[in-house]
Write an enzyme that holds these catalytic residues in place. Structure first.
Site, mmCIF file in Angstrom:
data_model
loop_
_atom_site.group_PDB
_atom_site.id
_atom_site.type_symbol
_atom_site.label_atom_id
_atom_site.label_comp_id
_atom_site.label_asym_id
_atom_site.label_seq_id
_atom_site.Cartn_x
_atom_site.Cartn_y
_atom_site.Cartn_z
ATOM 1 N N ASN A 114 7.803 -14.978 8.515
ATOM 2 C CA ASN A 114 8.948 -14.161 8.423
ATOM 3 C C ASN A 114 9.872 -14.875 7.562
ATOM 4 O O ASN A 114 10.087 -16.131 7.313
ATOM 5 C CB ASN A 114 9.482 -13.820 9.777
ATOM 6 C CG ASN A 114 10.446 -12.605 9.534
ATOM 7 O OD1 ASN A 114 10.327 -11.775 9.142
ATOM 8 N ND2 ASN A 114 11.424 -12.513 10.481
ATOM 9 N N ASN A 158 7.633 3.063 22.937
ATOM 10 C CA ASN A 158 7.951 4.216 21.857
ATOM 11 C C ASN A 158 7.421 5.683 22.344
ATOM 12 O O ASN A 158 7.464 6.599 21.590
ATOM 13 C CB ASN A 158 6.826 3.883 20.699
ATOM 14 C CG ASN A 158 5.364 4.371 20.843
ATOM 15 O OD1 ASN A 158 5.157 3.931 21.941
ATOM 16 N ND2 ASN A 158 4.934 4.468 19.789
ATOM 17 N N GLY A 209 6.153 -10.486 8.815
ATOM 18 C CA GLY A 209 7.117 -9.935 9.308
ATOM 19 C C GLY A 209 7.348 -10.138 11.042
ATOM 20 O O GLY A 209 6.301 -10.429 11.525
ATOM 21 N N TYR A 255 3.798 3.651 5.988
ATOM 22 C CA TYR A 255 3.030 4.894 5.399
ATOM 23 C C TYR A 255 3.565 5.875 4.442
ATOM 24 O O TYR A 255 3.111 6.632 3.792
ATOM 25 C CB TYR A 255 2.667 5.774 6.804
ATOM 26 C CG TYR A 255 4.019 6.019 7.573
ATOM 27 C CD1 TYR A 255 4.486 5.550 8.611
ATOM 28 C CD2 TYR A 255 4.769 7.363 7.147
ATOM 29 C CE1 TYR A 255 5.406 5.870 9.468
ATOM 30 C CE2 TYR A 255 5.706 7.857 7.970
ATOM 31 C CZ TYR A 255 6.224 7.188 8.983
ATOM 32 O OH TYR A 255 7.303 7.487 9.570
ATOM 33 N N GLY A 272 9.623 -8.101 13.084
ATOM 34 C CA GLY A 272 10.503 -7.077 13.715
ATOM 35 C C GLY A 272 9.722 -6.478 14.830
ATOM 36 O O GLY A 272 8.972 -6.947 15.599
ATOM 37 N N GLY A 273 10.380 -5.311 15.127
ATOM 38 C CA GLY A 273 9.770 -4.466 16.489
ATOM 39 C C GLY A 273 8.436 -4.191 16.320
ATOM 40 O O GLY A 273 7.426 -4.529 17.310
ATOM 41 N N ALA A 274 8.064 -3.892 15.285
ATOM 42 C CA ALA A 274 6.583 -3.259 14.867
ATOM 43 C C ALA A 274 5.600 -4.620 14.970
ATOM 44 O O ALA A 274 4.572 -4.726 15.653
ATOM 45 C CB ALA A 274 6.273 -2.685 13.438
ATOM 46 N N LYS A 289 13.948 1.562 20.834
ATOM 47 C CA LYS A 289 12.492 1.168 21.341
ATOM 48 C C LYS A 289 12.875 0.300 22.618
ATOM 49 O O LYS A 289 12.175 0.012 23.633
ATOM 50 C CB LYS A 289 11.582 0.484 20.403
ATOM 51 C CG LYS A 289 10.875 1.796 19.554
ATOM 52 C CD LYS A 289 9.813 1.035 18.717
ATOM 53 C CE LYS A 289 9.184 2.234 17.903
ATOM 54 N NZ LYS A 289 8.128 1.774 16.973
HETATM 55 P P1 NAP Z 1 12.397 -4.027 11.926
HETATM 56 O O1 NAP Z 1 12.279 -4.375 13.416
HETATM 57 O O2 NAP Z 1 13.642 -3.552 11.526
HETATM 58 O O3 NAP Z 1 11.796 -5.467 11.331
HETATM 59 C C1 NAP Z 1 11.976 -5.434 9.880
HETATM 60 C C2 NAP Z 1 11.076 -6.800 9.188
HETATM 61 O O4 NAP Z 1 11.209 -6.625 7.841
HETATM 62 C C3 NAP Z 1 11.500 -7.870 9.592
HETATM 63 O O5 NAP Z 1 10.608 -8.924 9.872
HETATM 64 C C4 NAP Z 1 12.683 -8.553 8.588
HETATM 65 O O6 NAP Z 1 12.679 -9.882 8.278
HETATM 66 C C5 NAP Z 1 11.660 -7.914 7.303
HETATM 67 N N1 NAP Z 1 12.435 -7.710 6.176
HETATM 68 C C6 NAP Z 1 13.287 -6.883 5.543
HETATM 69 N N2 NAP Z 1 13.725 -6.873 4.611
HETATM 70 C C7 NAP Z 1 13.227 -7.796 3.880
HETATM 71 C C8 NAP Z 1 13.202 -8.421 2.831
HETATM 72 N N3 NAP Z 1 14.003 -7.949 1.906
HETATM 73 N N4 NAP Z 1 12.415 -9.553 2.718
HETATM 74 C C9 NAP Z 1 11.629 -10.090 3.763
HETATM 75 N N5 NAP Z 1 11.515 -9.645 4.812
HETATM 76 C C10 NAP Z 1 12.178 -8.374 5.039
HETATM 77 O O7 NAP Z 1 11.501 -2.706 11.488
HETATM 78 P P2 NAP Z 1 10.111 -2.433 12.441
HETATM 79 O O8 NAP Z 1 10.487 -1.418 13.197
HETATM 80 O O9 NAP Z 1 9.393 -3.736 12.696
HETATM 81 O O10 NAP Z 1 9.358 -1.599 11.143
HETATM 82 C C11 NAP Z 1 8.959 -2.324 10.010
HETATM 83 C C12 NAP Z 1 8.165 -1.467 9.013
HETATM 84 O O11 NAP Z 1 7.127 -0.784 9.487
HETATM 85 C C13 NAP Z 1 8.790 -0.036 8.655
HETATM 86 O O12 NAP Z 1 8.630 0.060 7.213
HETATM 87 C C14 NAP Z 1 8.263 1.239 9.612
HETATM 88 O O13 NAP Z 1 8.449 2.374 8.805
HETATM 89 C C15 NAP Z 1 6.897 0.576 9.650
HETATM 90 N N6 NAP Z 1 6.101 1.165 11.020
HETATM 91 C C16 NAP Z 1 5.082 1.770 10.677
HETATM 92 C C17 NAP Z 1 4.530 2.517 11.989
HETATM 93 C C18 NAP Z 1 3.226 3.216 11.853
HETATM 94 O O14 NAP Z 1 2.773 3.789 12.727
HETATM 95 N N7 NAP Z 1 2.620 3.012 10.747
HETATM 96 C C19 NAP Z 1 5.174 2.002 13.091
HETATM 97 C C20 NAP Z 1 6.222 1.432 13.290
HETATM 98 C C21 NAP Z 1 6.627 0.609 11.923
HETATM 99 P P3 NAP Z 1 13.995 -10.561 8.860
HETATM 100 O O15 NAP Z 1 13.616 -10.891 10.551
HETATM 101 O O16 NAP Z 1 14.016 -11.722 8.102
HETATM 102 O O17 NAP Z 1 15.203 -9.733 8.828
#
Ligand code: NAP
Length: 480
Positions: A365, A303, A342, A431, A344-346, A282
């Protein structure tokens, strides 16, 4: 043509499988090497047991097959099977002039001259294909792309070898898009199976009903999603159902990508009109865009990419998809304070959206520095996820944006033990599964819930509009 590969142990069950898949397939491939030995000897009967053309294949182990016989016996069994009314026979490229070839030519059975490579895409693939077709046979290559650049090479086969009867297959995860877009590769068929006989094979039903792969023609517009991983994505289902609903000549395909640059070259080559972007690209796509919306500029991630005259334009529909289900509650004052778990990107797009609507946000976070970065940009508070308990009873909305609780780790909750008062709105953007552990606990406390599938659907509908210029058809079940 969609070809069903038959990996049954008996002829009867193979014929039954053809019957079950009959609405989705045009041809089938009988794999002698999967049949029981007693059945192998009766293979000549098989074409009369089904009402579609049959390819005869007896695969050796070095080509991914299970034939345990000596080469002499294998060929003798193929000759005997050719007594039946097979339309095609697969003969490997290194098998020199043989009795199988003689028998096939005598009976007018078309020969498929095949080359397999389970390691790579050979460098001289165009000349290899040409060589395979020299005797007027159908040239078949089943090779293994190791990068998206390799996939691009396979898409160039048609331009290099126009007019040559061929079957081109990219195996493995990178190759999935070549199986779906087989007609764009100039391939006369694609192989499908219900139990993945070769790496990356998908079901005939999915190819026919979900992708409408056999309907692709030179005017079909290609859309898709790039990511890594990407094959689990629900977006192809959503967009392909939408295209079908409005009778739009287009196909939407998952592209496993390792390098954004090679994908943009490919997108130009096949004249894509747009594509979705997921993790981890992204941000990487930004440098290839000639124009971006205000949201992309401010959120710093994109996206959705669409073609506009002379360039690619970047849009962010994630923020809109997220806010749509709760916008009324923000506007009527029900949501004033939010806890976003959290960073991350989302989370970045979500925090931006909430702040854009004037909601006060605290980001929690595991890695504090990432929460701090988003908090600084968006003028909000941040804290460690371990302190979640401190915020019980103090917020109207809790948004879960980490990947904790995502399938298959469905029994995990990033804020285990958090005390919901029951008055919070709780929104988990995961989801899969729909009902995460966190949502289950929030529901027990009487909270109002929102689901990741709602966000996915809303962002996808807006993407659909950007791609096609039409609203997503309301009469279509998007599957989400
Ligand atoms: P990302 O950038 O990789 O960020 C991951 C996040 O999860 C970070 O805040 C990370 O914390 C945290 N995390 C991972 N493992 C962890 C753990 N064991 N304990 C605590 N925190 C943890 O991912 P993203 O793109 O933001 O996506 C995150 C989720 O959103 C995914 O499940 C994705 O499928 C979902 N999503 C859904 C939609 C939708 O349309 N519904 C759209 C986008 C994303 P750290 O910073 O400490 O690593």
């Amino acid at each position: 043509m969609i070809c069903l590969t038959l990996s049954d142990s008996t002829l009867e069950s193979a014929a039954k499988r053809v019957k079950e898949n009959r609405d989705y397939i045009d041809i089938c491939e009988l794999r002698l090497d999967y049949l029981d030995e007693s059945e192998q000897r009766k293979a000549a009967c098989f074409p009369a047991m089904v009402d579609i053309p049959v390819i005869l294949t007896f695969r050796r182990p070095q080509d991914g097959g299970k034939c345990g016989f000596s080469e002499k016996i294998r060929r003798a069994m193929m000759v005997s099977a050719l007594e039946g009314d097979f339309k095609y026979v697969d003969i490997e490229e290194d098998v020199k002039r043989s009795e199988v070839e003689d028998k096939a030519r005598e009976k007018g059975v078309r020969i498929i001259r095949s080359l397999h490579d389970f390691e790579k895409v050979p460098e001289d693939i165009f000349s290899k294909l040409y060589h395979l077709s020299e005797k007027g046979d159908i040239a078949k290559i089943a090779v293994t792309p190791r990068s998206f650049q390799d996939v691009f090479t396979l898409f160039r086969v048609e331009e290099e070898l126009k007019g040559v009867d061929k079957i081109v297959i990219g195996m493995g995860d990178y190759g999935v898009c070549t199986r779906i877009l087989y007609k764009k590769l100039g391939s006369m068929l694609t192989f499908a199976s219900s139990d993945e006989v070769a790496p990356g094979q998908i079901s005939a039903e999915q190819l026919k009903l979900e992708y409408r792969a056999d309907q692709v023609n030179e005017r079909t517009a290609i859309y898709g999603i790039i990511g890594n991983p990407v094959l689990h994505s629900a977006s192809p289902m959503l967009h392909n159902r939408g295209f079908k609903g409005i009778n739009f000549n287009a196909i939407y395909v998952p592209f496993l990508v390792d390098n954004v640059r090679s994908f943009f070259m490919f997108a130009e080559y096949v004249k894509m009109r747009g594509f979705s972007v997921t993790v981890p690209f992204k941000v990487d796509v930004l440098s290839y865009l000639g124009n971006v919306t205000r949201e992309v500029k401010q959120i710093g991630s994109c996206n959705t990419v669409v073609r506009v005259p002379g360039m690619w334009k970047g849009i962010n529909t994630d923020y809109y998809g997220f806010i749509k289900p709760i916008v009324n509650d923000i506007e009527n004052g029900r949501i004033k304070n939010a806890l976003v778990i959290g960073a991350g990107g989302a989370s970045h797009a979500i925090v931006w959206a909430l702040r854009n609507y004037g909601v006060k946000v605290t980001i929690l976070n595991r890695t504090l520095s990432r929460a701090e970065t988003i908090a600084r940009i968006n003028l909000c508070d941040y804290d460690s996820i371990e302190n979640a308990g401190k915020y019980s009873g103090a917020v109207d909305l809790i948004v879960q944006t980490t990947s904790v609780g995502l399938y298959p780790d469905v029994d995990q909750n990033p804020i285990e033990g958090f005390k919901f008062t029951g008055s919070e709105i709780v929104y988990d953007i995961i989801y899969k599964p729909k009902m995460t552990k966190l949502l289950q606990e929030a529901e027990k406390a009487g909270c109002q819930l929102h689901f990741g599938s709602q966000m996915l659907l809303e962002q996808g509908k807006l993407q659909f509009e950007a791609f096609t210029g039409y609203h997503y058809p309301h009469w279509v079940d998007s599957g989400l």
